[in-house]
Design a protein around this motif. Sequence first.
Motif, short mmCIF file in Angstrom:
data_model
loop_
_atom_site.label_atom_id
_atom_site.label_comp_id
_atom_site.label_asym_id
_atom_site.label_seq_id
_atom_site.Cartn_x
_atom_site.Cartn_y
_atom_site.Cartn_z
N TYR A 27 8.04 4.10 3.51
CA TYR A 27 7.30 3.31 4.49
C TYR A 27 6.94 1.93 3.92
N CYS A 28 7.65 1.51 2.89
CA CYS A 28 7.41 0.21 2.26
C CYS A 28 7.19 -0.86 3.33
N GLU A 29 6.07 -1.54 3.21
CA GLU A 29 5.72 -2.50 4.26
C GLU A 29 6.58 -3.76 4.23
N ALA A 88 0.83 -1.21 0.00
CA ALA A 88 0.00 0.00 0.00
C ALA A 88 0.86 1.26 0.00
N SER A 89 1.94 1.27 0.77
CA SER A 89 2.78 2.47 0.85
C SER A 89 3.48 2.72 -0.48
N GLU A 93 4.82 6.25 -1.26
CA GLU A 93 5.46 6.46 0.05
C GLU A 93 6.43 5.31 0.30
N GLY A 135 6.14 11.12 14.27
CA GLY A 135 7.46 10.96 13.67
C GLY A 135 7.33 10.95 12.17
N SER A 136 8.44 11.17 11.50
CA SER A 136 8.43 11.16 10.03
C SER A 136 9.78 10.68 9.54
N LEU A 137 9.76 9.91 8.45
CA LEU A 137 10.97 9.29 7.91
C LEU A 137 11.20 9.78 6.47
N VAL A 194 12.05 13.95 13.82
CA VAL A 194 12.71 13.31 12.69
C VAL A 194 14.06 12.72 13.10
N GLU A 223 1.18 4.11 -3.03
CA GLU A 223 0.84 5.51 -2.80
C GLU A 223 2.05 6.43 -2.94
N HIS A 231 3.42 17.23 4.63
CA HIS A 231 2.39 16.31 5.12
C HIS A 231 1.46 17.01 6.10
#
Lengths: 358, 358
Positions: free
Chosen positions: B106-108, B97-98, B103, B290-292, B266, B101, B168
């Motif tokens: 955030y690859c699962e 899903a990531s 993203e 948090g953010s990556l 971060v 989209e 974001h």
Amino acid sequence: MPTPAYAAPAADQPLAPHTIERRTPGAHDIAIEILYCGVCHSDLHTARNEWGNTIYPSVPGHEIVGTVTAAGKDVKGFKVGDTVGVGCMVDSCGHCASCAEGEEQYCENGFTGTYNGPVFGGENTYGGYSTSIVVDQKFVLRVGHKDHLEAVAPLLCAGITTWSPLRHWNTGPGKKVGVVGLGGLGHMGVKLAHAMGAHVVLFTTSPNKVADGKRLGADAVVISKDAGQMAKHANSFDFILNTVAASHNLDAFLNLLKRDGTLCLVGAPEHPHPSPTVFNLIFKRRQLAGSLIGGIRETQEMLDFCAEHGIVCDIEMIAMRDINTAYERMLRSDVKYRFVIDMATLKKPAVGATPNAV
Amino acid sequence: MPTPAYAAPAADQPLAPHTIERRTPGAHDIAIEILYCGVCHSDLHTARNEWGNTIYPSVPGHEIVGTVTAAGKDVKGFKVGDTVGVGCMVDSCGHCASCAEGEEQYCENGFTGTYNGPVFGGENTYGGYSTSIVVDQKFVLRVGHKDHLEAVAPLLCAGITTWSPLRHWNTGPGKKVGVVGLGGLGHMGVKLAHAMGAHVVLFTTSPNKVADGKRLGADAVVISKDAGQMAKHANSFDFILNTVAASHNLDAFLNLLKRDGTLCLVGAPEHPHPSPTVFNLIFKRRQLAGSLIGGIRETQEMLDFCAEHGIVCDIEMIAMRDINTAYERMLRSDVKYRFVIDMATLKKPAVGATPNAV
């Protein structure tokens, strides 16, 4: 207007009969005969000065359902005989950004609590452990339920405290929602999230609550002490509503959130939770948030939704004179799931009532 | 293709010349001659195995700018001679899903890092402390800047790590944005938030950074150790980007957020931050998040924005052979604000180069 009530005279004394003064209703005021008042853990915290800000005598109670007995000349939309509710707030500044947006619970000048209200100055307020209350119409809610009004009372705090975050974070159909803890708040969280159409998972430490969790609307119940059960739900929740106020490991629940998920706390622990692991926030852009009761417009929305869907709280009715025993039982989580005081027991003491009764 | 590089042979040894193998470009690959590579604190963490997951030899570097020297037959939109960038990722699963989209960070299934990539299995990856790299076109960025390419390199990590959360959480005109810490990340946070049109307040513990903060675009600079200065900003921020990885008191910044504001971390501290006070979250519905880094589409957006607005990093150029000294200076925060390696110094050692150079 002298009004019978139950008050804590001091932090270390049991609640006992007491007479308070209610103001004569002004042009915007509504006078309410209180039928039922729920018993919230905040009542106990305040009666015993556990938050260090209690003004005595203290009359708790902010889950009030009653009947309108008088309405000021400028009151609109309420008339004598209406069934109404009063929750945690009886006033706010009315002009800050939060008030303007209908988020009075976040009033930037501090809302006035239904009891122990003048934290920021002003006269003390007395809550629902009394036979009547006078409240500005802006803070009075319409109750659409036709019966079981005693079970409606806790919606005014336990209901809105769980409803508001569930709505704010857009839970509903297609969303996987967790509820942590099955007490007064948690059982309403499960009922409301289920009624909103979400897939609901209850987290509890008590295997003996599994059946009740499912009866209340949970699609699944997870024993949160069981790491294996927890691992099966990793990275899968859109939103988790955490109703547990005791200090506990938040990472166990943060890890269950999918990307951009939120863990929302509605209880504040006496001792801090262990510090959450920052990597658990960063690697999925997760959020740890808090939420406080809800605004008046939102509380009305919740009451209307509950009336429409036939939702009430699971309660145990008590007499006013049993409040001190009820507090002790509440501390042992020995209630399913909310005590409600039948205020008729304050007005009309039973024959052979204990010396503590009026 | 044997390729000159600098590698850490073990956690307790300095980086030294080393030869790595780059794959022959496949149909979707782009071969890049590396011109410049920024020096990120993650490089040091990895070289010294401070996260406990380093595979040796380790070739750090994920702030890469270079020139396309070859493109596979199925490559579209890139040609030999183009100026391109590579950031923190060189692959991801592409179907979760990531990833779907955009993203990928955030690859699962776990993205592949530009260096020390196969945390979840596979061959080790070698980063930008080398003369060339071969990367799938999906993870190659177009660089629109015409000059000062050395100062573009750190945008690939320091830039996107601050850009992504600023976007974001919808910062921009009309928003009051805080940036905590003035280092490699913080100085980009200030520049980008300012360029986005936000009102920017820099928080620093160093009075000697006030002038620089304003030069970089801060509308105000607050010394975060000064409780009086902090109190003036209570309940006023929409968003605070916290770039400080050392353990510190988060409540001091949570208290500065207005209702529904977010404090975004971060950096992850080696030792946990003191546990944030739950009341500070509840009473304003604040969020700790948090953010990556950022996704590839977003990284391209950031690079295009920076090219259009003439934004680059403030850097100090070093020769490859000086990397170990640079690490020591970085640990003392003795850099304004990012070291960038001139990769020509790896290919063409200067006459009289130190024994450590190629």
